[in-house]
Design an enzyme around this catalytic site. Structure first.
Site, PDB file in Angstrom:
ATOM      1  N   ARG A 170       0.822  -1.227   0.000  1.00  0.00           N
ATOM      2  CA  ARG A 170       0.000   0.000   0.000  1.00  0.00           C
ATOM      3  C   ARG A 170       0.847   1.266   0.000  1.00  0.00           C
ATOM      4  NH1 ARG A 170      -3.807  -2.964   3.465  1.00  0.00           N
ATOM      5  NH2 ARG A 170      -5.355  -3.745   2.031  1.00  0.00           N
ATOM      6  N   LYS A 197       3.387  11.556 -10.940  1.00  0.00           N
ATOM      7  CA  LYS A 197       2.514  10.728 -11.780  1.00  0.00           C
ATOM      8  C   LYS A 197       3.206   9.392 -12.051  1.00  0.00           C
ATOM      9  CE  LYS A 197      -0.327  13.998 -14.291  1.00  0.00           C
ATOM     10  NZ  LYS A 197      -0.629  14.594 -15.605  1.00  0.00           N
ATOM     11  N   GLU A 252      10.230  18.723 -24.241  1.00  0.00           N
ATOM     12  CA  GLU A 252       9.553  19.006 -22.958  1.00  0.00           C
ATOM     13  C   GLU A 252      10.094  20.297 -22.337  1.00  0.00           C
ATOM     14  OE1 GLU A 252       6.972  17.510 -21.597  1.00  0.00           O
ATOM     15  OE2 GLU A 252       6.924  15.426 -22.273  1.00  0.00           O
ATOM     16  N   LYS A 291       7.790  23.243 -13.300  1.00  0.00           N
ATOM     17  CA  LYS A 291       6.890  22.115 -13.012  1.00  0.00           C
ATOM     18  C   LYS A 291       6.561  22.059 -11.523  1.00  0.00           C
ATOM     19  CE  LYS A 291       5.604  17.462 -13.831  1.00  0.00           C
ATOM     20  NZ  LYS A 291       5.748  16.239 -14.587  1.00  0.00           N
ATOM     21  N   GLU A 327      -4.098  17.532 -10.607  1.00  0.00           N
ATOM     22  CA  GLU A 327      -4.545  17.971 -11.930  1.00  0.00           C
ATOM     23  C   GLU A 327      -6.048  18.248 -11.981  1.00  0.00           C
ATOM     24  OE1 GLU A 327      -2.382  16.189 -15.268  1.00  0.00           O
ATOM     25  OE2 GLU A 327      -4.241  16.293 -16.398  1.00  0.00           O
ATOM     26  N   ARG A 344      -2.568  22.170 -13.544  1.00  0.00           N
ATOM     27  CA  ARG A 344      -1.565  21.163 -13.934  1.00  0.00           C
ATOM     28  C   ARG A 344      -1.812  20.640 -15.353  1.00  0.00           C
ATOM     29  NH1 ARG A 344       1.179  16.173 -10.524  1.00  0.00           N
ATOM     30  NH2 ARG A 344       2.462  15.450 -12.251  1.00  0.00           N
ATOM     31  N   ASN A 398       0.129  19.492 -20.119  1.00  0.00           N
ATOM     32  CA  ASN A 398      -0.213  18.587 -21.219  1.00  0.00           C
ATOM     33  C   ASN A 398      -0.272  19.304 -22.558  1.00  0.00           C
ATOM     34  OD1 ASN A 398      -0.502  16.136 -19.745  1.00  0.00           O
ATOM     35  ND2 ASN A 398      -2.343  17.010 -18.840  1.00  0.00           N
ATOM     36  N   HIS A 436      -0.121  17.301 -25.677  1.00  0.00           N
ATOM     37  CA  HIS A 436      -0.208  15.880 -25.312  1.00  0.00           C
ATOM     38  C   HIS A 436      -1.488  15.194 -25.803  1.00  0.00           C
ATOM     39  CE1 HIS A 436       3.301  16.794 -22.965  1.00  0.00           C
ATOM     40  NE2 HIS A 436       3.344  15.610 -22.399  1.00  0.00           N
ATOM     41  N   HIS A 483      -0.374  12.057 -27.573  1.00  0.00           N
ATOM     42  CA  HIS A 483      -0.671  10.690 -27.110  1.00  0.00           C
ATOM     43  C   HIS A 483      -1.413   9.900 -28.186  1.00  0.00           C
ATOM     44  CE1 HIS A 483      -0.252  11.606 -22.510  1.00  0.00           C
ATOM     45  NE2 HIS A 483       0.909  11.390 -23.088  1.00  0.00           N
ATOM     46  N   HIS A 493       8.056   9.723 -27.378  1.00  0.00           N
ATOM     47  CA  HIS A 493       7.086  10.621 -26.726  1.00  0.00           C
ATOM     48  C   HIS A 493       7.398  12.093 -27.032  1.00  0.00           C
ATOM     49  CE1 HIS A 493       4.346  12.288 -23.790  1.00  0.00           C
ATOM     50  NE2 HIS A 493       5.344  12.934 -23.228  1.00  0.00           N
TER      51      HIS A 493
HETATM   52  N1  GLY Z   1       3.773  15.297 -17.543  1.00  0.00           N
HETATM   53  C1  GLY Z   1       2.648  16.051 -17.134  1.00  0.00           C
HETATM   54  C2  GLY Z   1       2.458  16.067 -15.643  1.00  0.00           C
HETATM   55  O1  GLY Z   1       3.288  15.565 -14.906  1.00  0.00           O
HETATM   56  O2  GLY Z   1       1.478  16.582 -15.205  1.00  0.00           O
END
Ligand code: GLY
Length: 382
Positions: free
Chosen positions: A135, A157, A199, A240, A250, A254, A258, A261, A265, A279
């Site tokens: 956990r 993430k 990025e 960031k 998010e 946040r 993206n 993205h 994606h 990517h």
């Molecule tokens: N890569 C986008 C984020 O970490 O929110």
């Protein structure tokens, strides 16, 4: 807030610390040359005496594992190393299960640490395993690719891909420490480096025109991997960290991270998450599409769109769907893939659009018929 005021004691003067402020879960991102060899001291300074299991991939293990093993000392004994196959297909349920079982077999307990030692793939799957093992056990990120150093190792993430799309199963699990050794980038292949650079550019385009102006002047020096590279990494991590500190889960701002993205994606999904399209390459095309779409929708001036796209081109990054090697996607296929995006609501994906360089915003009400027409043109190379 400084996550660990004592950290500077074990660092050389030219190392930088960026703190991601999340109250009691705040942590440091330590950035500098030669840090891998100090990682044992940094981990025990931050976490005390802990047992460490390393999750890495075969390429990183071959190049750098000995240095990391040599850095783990009596305060953070090595419990085992699990070396995964490199590549995005490793981020799957079928790899996650044996990874968790091997970490348990290595005796990793609640108070111990999983070290994610690699690029974005390793960081995402090792982070996911750490978040569900017993956990939740502690995670230390030691990112080895430019993309992981400026993005995926920071912000918590974690996740894997499924047949439905990228990163659709995962958790938020913040690391306790991020150790970013910029010397590891000296041997990073050029294509990977370029993909990570996309990025970095993203942070300028989404919210910091001064940084973008500086990148326009400094791109060549960054690609030569001079001192400007560490500054670009630090600025990216600071940007960031500020956004994640404000919106960890998010629910708002946040999502700006993206930029490019939603398109990117879908393009990666079309290319089968393969070496055909990395990517960073996918989001370079995605950011170019976001600027073009915003320009056509009358939101962003053509000069800013042109500048953004020219910068990606100058860096050797793709900006057109037709630059993806092999067959070209149909607009319908891309629309279907975008409908599975994480940011989808009521079947309509959110897009990050722009009013100019440094002025990104979240648009949840894009007219999908317009979008299909736009993509039909872009897929046919117009
Ligand atoms: N890569 C986008 C984020 O970490 O929110």
């Amino acid at each position: 807030m400084d996550a660990n005021p004592g950290m500077q004691d074990v660092l050389s003067a030219d190392a930088h610390i960026v703190t991601l402020g999340l109250g009691t879960r705040s942590y440091d991102i330590v950035i500098g040359g030669g840090l891998l060899a100090q990682s044992g001291a940094l981990i025990s300074k931050r976490l005390g005496a802990v047992k460490c299991a390393i999750v890495t991939d075969e390429n990183v293990a071959e190049a750098h594992l000995d240095t990391l093993l040599g850095a783990l000392d009596a305060n953070c004994p090595h419990a085992g190393t699990i070396s995964l196959k490199p590549g995005e297909t490793t981020k799957s349920f079928s790899e996650l299960a044996p990874l968790c079982e091997r970490l348990l077999a290595a005796g990793i307990e609640r108070g111990d640490v999983v070290i994610a030692f690699g690029g974005g793939v390793v960081g995402d799957i090792a982070g996911f395993a750490a978040s569900i093992l017993r956990r939740g056990v502690s995670l230390v990120q030691i990112p080895t690719s430019l993309l992981a150093q400026v993005d995926s190792s920071v912000g918590g993430k974690t996740g894997i891909n499924t047949a439905q799309g990228k990163n659709l199963v995962g958790t938020f699990h913040q690391p306790r420490l991020v150790i970013t050794d910029t010397d590891l980038l000296a041997s990073l292949p050029e294509r990977q480096f370029r993909a990570g650079y996309a990025e970095i550019v993203k942070y300028g385009l989404l919210g910091d025109i001064e940084f973008f102006n500086w990148l326009e002047k400094s791109r060549a020096a960054i690609f030569e991997r001079g001192p400007e590279l560490a500054r670009a990494i630090e600025t990216s991590c600071r940007a960031k960290a500020a956004i994640v500190a404000e919106d960890e889960r998010e629910s708002g701002r946040r999502a700006l991270l993206n930029l490019g993205h939603t398109f990117g994606h879908a393009l990666e999904g079309f290319a089968g998450y393969s070496g055909r399209l990395l990517h960073g390459e996918a989001i370079s095309i995605g950011m170019a599409l976001a600027f073009e779409y915003s320009n056509e929708a009358g939101l962003c001036g053509g000069q800013d769109a042109g500048r953004a796209i020219a910068h990606f081109r100058a860096a050797g990054l793709p900006v057109e769907i037709s630059q993806i090697p092999g067959d070209t996607p149909s607009p319908g296929a891309l629309m279907d893939l975008m409908a599975q995006d994480k940011k989808v609501s009521g079947g309509v994906p959110a897009f990050i659009l722009v009013r100019g360089i440094g002025e990104a915003f979240i648009e949840s009400g894009v007219d999908m018929e317009n979008m299909q027409r736009f993509l039909a043109r872009k897929c046919s190379g117009k």
